[in-house]
Write an enzyme that holds these catalytic residues in place. Structure first.
Site, PDB file in Angstrom:
ATOM      1  N   ARG A 188      -1.843  -0.848   5.159  1.00 36.59           N
ATOM      2  CA  ARG A 188      -3.293   0.087   5.610  1.00 36.59           C
ATOM      3  C   ARG A 188      -3.494  -0.793   6.010  1.00 36.59           C
ATOM      4  O   ARG A 188      -3.620  -1.703   5.856  1.00 36.59           O
ATOM      5  CB  ARG A 188      -3.763   1.102   3.915  1.00 36.59           C
ATOM      6  CG  ARG A 188      -3.335  -0.256   2.559  1.00 36.59           C
ATOM      7  CD  ARG A 188      -4.512  -1.063   2.449  1.00 36.59           C
ATOM      8  NE  ARG A 188      -4.704  -1.901   1.217  1.00 36.59           N
ATOM      9  CZ  ARG A 188      -5.598  -2.983   1.064  1.00 36.59           C
ATOM     10  NH1 ARG A 188      -6.519  -3.669   2.537  1.00 36.59           N
ATOM     11  NH2 ARG A 188      -5.645  -3.486   0.402  1.00 36.59           N
ATOM     12  N   GLU A 209     -12.949   2.356  -2.307  1.00 34.92           N
ATOM     13  CA  GLU A 209     -13.774   0.291  -1.891  1.00 34.92           C
ATOM     14  C   GLU A 209     -14.042  -0.077  -1.336  1.00 34.92           C
ATOM     15  O   GLU A 209     -15.704  -0.294  -0.601  1.00 34.92           O
ATOM     16  CB  GLU A 209     -12.384  -0.172  -2.325  1.00 34.92           C
ATOM     17  CG  GLU A 209     -12.568  -1.686  -2.514  1.00 34.92           C
ATOM     18  CD  GLU A 209     -12.010  -2.971  -2.898  1.00 34.92           C
ATOM     19  OE1 GLU A 209     -10.588  -2.409  -3.573  1.00 34.92           O
ATOM     20  OE2 GLU A 209     -11.606  -3.491  -1.975  1.00 34.92           O
ATOM     21  N   ARG A 217      -2.600  -4.306   4.531  1.00 26.25           N
ATOM     22  CA  ARG A 217      -1.485  -4.644   3.916  1.00 26.25           C
ATOM     23  C   ARG A 217      -0.386  -3.538   4.073  1.00 26.25           C
ATOM     24  O   ARG A 217      -0.369  -2.206   3.860  1.00 26.25           O
ATOM     25  CB  ARG A 217      -2.006  -4.193   1.799  1.00 26.25           C
ATOM     26  CG  ARG A 217      -1.141  -4.610   1.036  1.00 26.25           C
ATOM     27  CD  ARG A 217      -1.985  -5.050  -0.700  1.00 26.25           C
ATOM     28  NE  ARG A 217      -1.203  -3.625  -1.066  1.00 26.25           N
ATOM     29  CZ  ARG A 217      -0.744  -2.671  -1.428  1.00 26.25           C
ATOM     30  NH1 ARG A 217       0.553  -3.931  -2.290  1.00 26.25           N
ATOM     31  NH2 ARG A 217      -0.446  -2.035  -1.663  1.00 26.25           N
ATOM     32  N   THR A 235     -11.883 -10.508  -0.428  1.00 20.84           N
ATOM     33  CA  THR A 235     -10.321 -10.388  -0.221  1.00 20.84           C
ATOM     34  C   THR A 235      -9.360 -10.218   0.656  1.00 20.84           C
ATOM     35  O   THR A 235      -7.876  -9.991   1.800  1.00 20.84           O
ATOM     36  CB  THR A 235      -9.511 -10.281  -1.002  1.00 20.84           C
ATOM     37  OG1 THR A 235      -8.898  -8.649  -1.976  1.00 20.84           O
ATOM     38  CG2 THR A 235      -9.648 -10.949  -2.964  1.00 20.84           C
TER      39      THR A 235
HETATM   40  P1  ADP Z   1      -4.285  -0.526  -1.620  1.00 19.73           P
HETATM   41  O1  ADP Z   1      -4.801   0.939  -0.895  1.00 19.73           O
HETATM   42  O2  ADP Z   1      -4.871  -2.026  -1.567  1.00 19.73           O
HETATM   43  O3  ADP Z   1      -2.900  -1.247  -0.802  1.00 19.73           O
HETATM   44  P2  ADP Z   1      -3.234  -0.083  -4.161  1.00 19.73           P
HETATM   45  O4  ADP Z   1      -2.267  -1.766  -4.447  1.00 19.73           O
HETATM   46  O5  ADP Z   1      -3.976   0.035  -5.499  1.00 19.73           O
HETATM   47  O6  ADP Z   1      -4.214  -0.170  -3.073  1.00 19.73           O
HETATM   48  O7  ADP Z   1      -2.262   0.946  -3.868  1.00 19.73           O
HETATM   49  C1  ADP Z   1      -2.629   2.535  -3.718  1.00 19.73           C
HETATM   50  C2  ADP Z   1      -1.768   3.120  -3.985  1.00 19.73           C
HETATM   51  O8  ADP Z   1      -0.689   2.762  -2.212  1.00 19.73           O
HETATM   52  C3  ADP Z   1      -1.297   3.349  -5.076  1.00 19.73           C
HETATM   53  O9  ADP Z   1      -0.644   4.109  -5.273  1.00 19.73           O
HETATM   54  C4  ADP Z   1       0.313   2.268  -4.936  1.00 19.73           C
HETATM   55  O10 ADP Z   1       0.985   3.264  -5.517  1.00 19.73           O
HETATM   56  C5  ADP Z   1       0.795   3.390  -3.028  1.00 19.73           C
HETATM   57  N1  ADP Z   1       1.682   2.087  -2.592  1.00 19.73           N
HETATM   58  C6  ADP Z   1       1.322   1.168  -2.255  1.00 19.73           C
HETATM   59  N2  ADP Z   1       2.353   0.498  -1.670  1.00 19.73           N
HETATM   60  C7  ADP Z   1       3.266   1.757  -1.381  1.00 19.73           C
HETATM   61  C8  ADP Z   1       4.159   1.857  -0.681  1.00 19.73           C
HETATM   62  N3  ADP Z   1       4.967   1.116   0.179  1.00 19.73           N
HETATM   63  N4  ADP Z   1       5.632   3.068  -0.789  1.00 19.73           N
HETATM   64  C9  ADP Z   1       4.788   4.494  -1.539  1.00 19.73           C
HETATM   65  N5  ADP Z   1       3.328   4.241  -2.439  1.00 19.73           N
HETATM   66  C10 ADP Z   1       2.508   2.586  -1.981  1.00 19.73           C
HETATM   67  N1  ARG Z   2     -12.765  -7.679  -7.895  1.00 18.92           N
HETATM   68  C1  ARG Z   2     -10.995  -7.932  -8.150  1.00 18.92           C
HETATM   69  C2  ARG Z   2     -10.862  -9.926  -8.520  1.00 18.92           C
HETATM   70  O1  ARG Z   2     -11.386 -10.350  -8.768  1.00 18.92           O
HETATM   71  C3  ARG Z   2      -9.936  -7.400  -7.361  1.00 18.92           C
HETATM   72  C4  ARG Z   2      -9.688  -8.251  -5.777  1.00 18.92           C
HETATM   73  C5  ARG Z   2      -9.030  -7.647  -5.078  1.00 18.92           C
HETATM   74  N2  ARG Z   2      -8.678  -7.112  -5.217  1.00 18.92           N
HETATM   75  C6  ARG Z   2      -9.155  -5.489  -4.575  1.00 18.92           C
HETATM   76  N3  ARG Z   2      -8.673  -4.585  -4.415  1.00 18.92           N
HETATM   77  N4  ARG Z   2      -9.733  -5.923  -3.818  1.00 18.92           N
HETATM   78  O2  ARG Z   2      -9.894 -10.194  -9.548  1.00 18.92           O
END
Ligand code: ADP
Ligand code: ARG
Length: 361
Positions: free
Chosen positions: A131, A230, A285, A278
Site C-alpha cells: 500500500r 488515516e 508498506r 512514520t
Molecule cells: P496499513 O494500511 O498501514 O498496512 P494495517 O497494518 O492495519 O495497516 O493493515 C491493514 C489491513 O491489511 C489489515 O486488515 C491487515 O490484516 C491487512 N494486511 C496487511 N498485510 C497483508 C497481507 N500481506 N495479506 C493480507 N492482508 C494484509
Molecule cells: N500514533 C501511533 C503511535 O505513535 C501510530 C504510529 C504508526 N502507525 C500509524 N498507523 N501511523 O504509536
C-alpha cells in the site's frame, strides 16, 4: 510566563484539558515525550498551522496514549514546517532523514530483484500486499479536515477511480449506509480498515465517522483504495500467494494513474505528505502474511533478523494485533529517503532470510 505541568494520560478528554506543559510518567517511550521539551512547548503551545490546526491537537494522540511510539500527527502539510522544531527531530530520529536531505521516488517494478521463491518457500506465504498513502494538495490532513472537505475529497477520488480500465476497473462503496455484515466481512478478509483506532481518535481523525469514508475495489479485490481514513487515500494492491512483482507492478500502475488525474501533497524533502510522520516519503508498506512457526518461537532471533533487514513484525489483523496460527505480517520498516523499489526489496530480502532460517530449524 511558563505554564504549569499537566500529567499526561487517558484522563485527558480534549486539548482544552491541556492547560500546561504535558509531563509524561517515567518509562514513557514515545518520540513526543522525548522531543517536546518545555522550550518547544512554550514556543508552539498556542500556535496553529496554515489550516488552523492547533499544535496541541497535533500532539494530543501521544499526550493521551502513553503507549504511542511517536505520538504526533500533522494537521496539514504546513504542520511539518511551522512545527519544525519538533517534527524535524522526530523525522531525523525515526527515518535518519535530516532537514537538508532529499527524497527520491522510483516505482519502476522492473528494477526489483526478487526471483520467484521455490515452491516450498512460496507455500509459506499466505498473501502479499503493498500500500501507499496519499493526500490531496490544497486540503488539510485528517486531524484538520472538515466534513465538507472530506466529502469533496471523496468525490474527487471517486471521480479519479472511475477512470480506471482493465483489471483496475471497479466500484466505490461508501462506508455510510454499508450493512454491518458486509463491513465486518471486508475487515475480517483484510480488505477494509478497522474502526475506532484510539491513536487516530485522540487527534480528531475519526470525527464524523462514517461520513465521507469509503472503499473502492476491483472485482477480484486485488486493487483497493481506502478513502479518508488515516490518510485521504490508501492505494492498495494485494493477492493470495507470493507474487510480489505482480503486486508491486499493479500498485505502481494504479498509483501513477491516480496521480495523472489528481495532485498529491508532496515536497522534495519529505516526499509524499502523510498525517503520521512514520509514513512520510514513500508512504509504502509492502507486506506478506507468512507462516514462520519455528522461527517465531525464538523471539530474539526473529527480531534480530527483522532488524538486520529493516523489516517490521506485525500480527495478521493489522497494526497492534497479534499472530494467529504462527502467521505473521512482515513488512518494510523504512519509508523516507529510499525509493519504493528499494523498500519492496527490503521486504523481499527480509522474508528470504526468515524463510532460510525457518527451513534450517
Ligand atoms: P496499513 O494500511 O498501514 O498496512 P494495517 O497494518 O492495519 O495497516 O493493515 C491493514 C489491513 O491489511 C489489515 O486488515 C491487515 O490484516 C491487512 N494486511 C496487511 N498485510 C497483508 C497481507 N500481506 N495479506 C493480507 N492482508 C494484509
Ligand atoms: N500514533 C501511533 C503511535 O505513535 C501510530 C504510529 C504508526 N502507525 C500509524 N498507523 N501511523 O504509536
Amino acid at each position: 510566563m511558563s505554564t504549569p505541568n499537566v500529567p499526561c494520560g487517558l484522563h485527558l478528554n480534549s486539548i482544552d484539558d491541556l492547560t500546561g506543559y504535558p509531563v509524561f510518567p517515567e518509562g514513557t517511550k514515545s518520540l513526543l515525550s522525548k522531543f517536546n521539551t518545555r522550550e518547544i512547548w512554550e514556543k508552539y503551545k498556542d500556535k496553529r498551522d496554515a489550516y488552523n490546526v492547533p499544535y496541541k491537537l497535533c500532539i494530543f494522540s501521544g499526550v493521551k496514549n502513553l503507549d504511542s511510539g511517536i505520538g504526533v500527527y500533522a494537521g496539514s502539510h504546513d504542520s511539518y514546517k511551522v512545527f519544525s522544531d519538533l517534527m524535524d527531530q522526530i523525522i531525523a530520529y525515526y527515518h535518519k532523514h535530516k532537514p537538508e536531505d532529499k527524497h527520491v521516488s522510483d516505482m519502476d517494478a522492473s528494477k526489483l530483484r526478487c526471483p520467484p521463491l521455490m515452491s516450498d518457500e512460496a507455500a509459506m506465504i499466505v498473501s502479499t500486499r503493498i500500500r501507499v498513502g496519499r493526500n490531496l494538495e490544497g486540503y488539510p490532513l485528517a486531524p484538520g479536515v472538515t466534513k465538507e472537505q472530506r466529502h469533496e475529497i471523496m468525490e474527487k477520488v471517486v471521480r479519479a477511480c472511475s477512470t480506471f480500465v482493465g483489471d483496475l476497473k471497479g466500484t466505490f462503496y461508501a462506508l455510510e449506509g454499508m450493512d454491518e455484515k458486509t463491513k465486518n466481512q471486508l475487515i475480517a478478509d483484510h480488505f477494509l480498515f478497522k474502526e475506532g483506532d484510539r491513536f487516530l481518535e485522540a487527534c480528531g481523525c475519526n470525527r464524523d465517522w462514517p461520513s465521507g469514508r469509503g472503499i473502492f475495489h476491483n472485482a477480484d479485490k486485488t486493487f483497493l483504495v481506502w478513502v479518508n481514513e488515516e490518510d485521504q487515500l490508501r492505494i492498495i494492491s494485494m493477492q493470495k500467494g507470493a507474487d510480489i512483482l505482480a503486486v508491486f507492478e499493479r500498485l505502481s500502475r494504479a498509483a501513477n494513474h491516480i496521480e495523472s488525474v489528481a495532485k498529491f501533497s508532496h515536497d522534495e524533502h519529505l516526499g509524499y505528505i502523510t498525517s503520521c510522520p512514520t509514513n512520510l516519503g514513500t508512504a509504502l508498506r509492502a507486506s506478506v502474511h507468512i507462516k514462520l512457526p519455528k522461527l517465531a518461537k525464538r523471539k530474539d532471533e526473529f527480531q534480530a533478523i527483522a532488524d538486520k533487514y529493516y523489516v517490521q513484525i506485525r500480527g495478521i489483523h493489522g497494526e497492534h494485533s497479534g499472530s494467529v496460527g504462527g502467521v505473521y505480517d512482515i513488512s518494510n520498516k523504512r519509508r523516507l529517503g529510499r525509493s519504493e523499489v528499494q523498500l519492496v526489496q527490503d521486504m523481499y530480502n527480509g522474508i528470504k532470510a526468515m524463510i532460510t532460517r525457518e527451513k534450517e530449524l
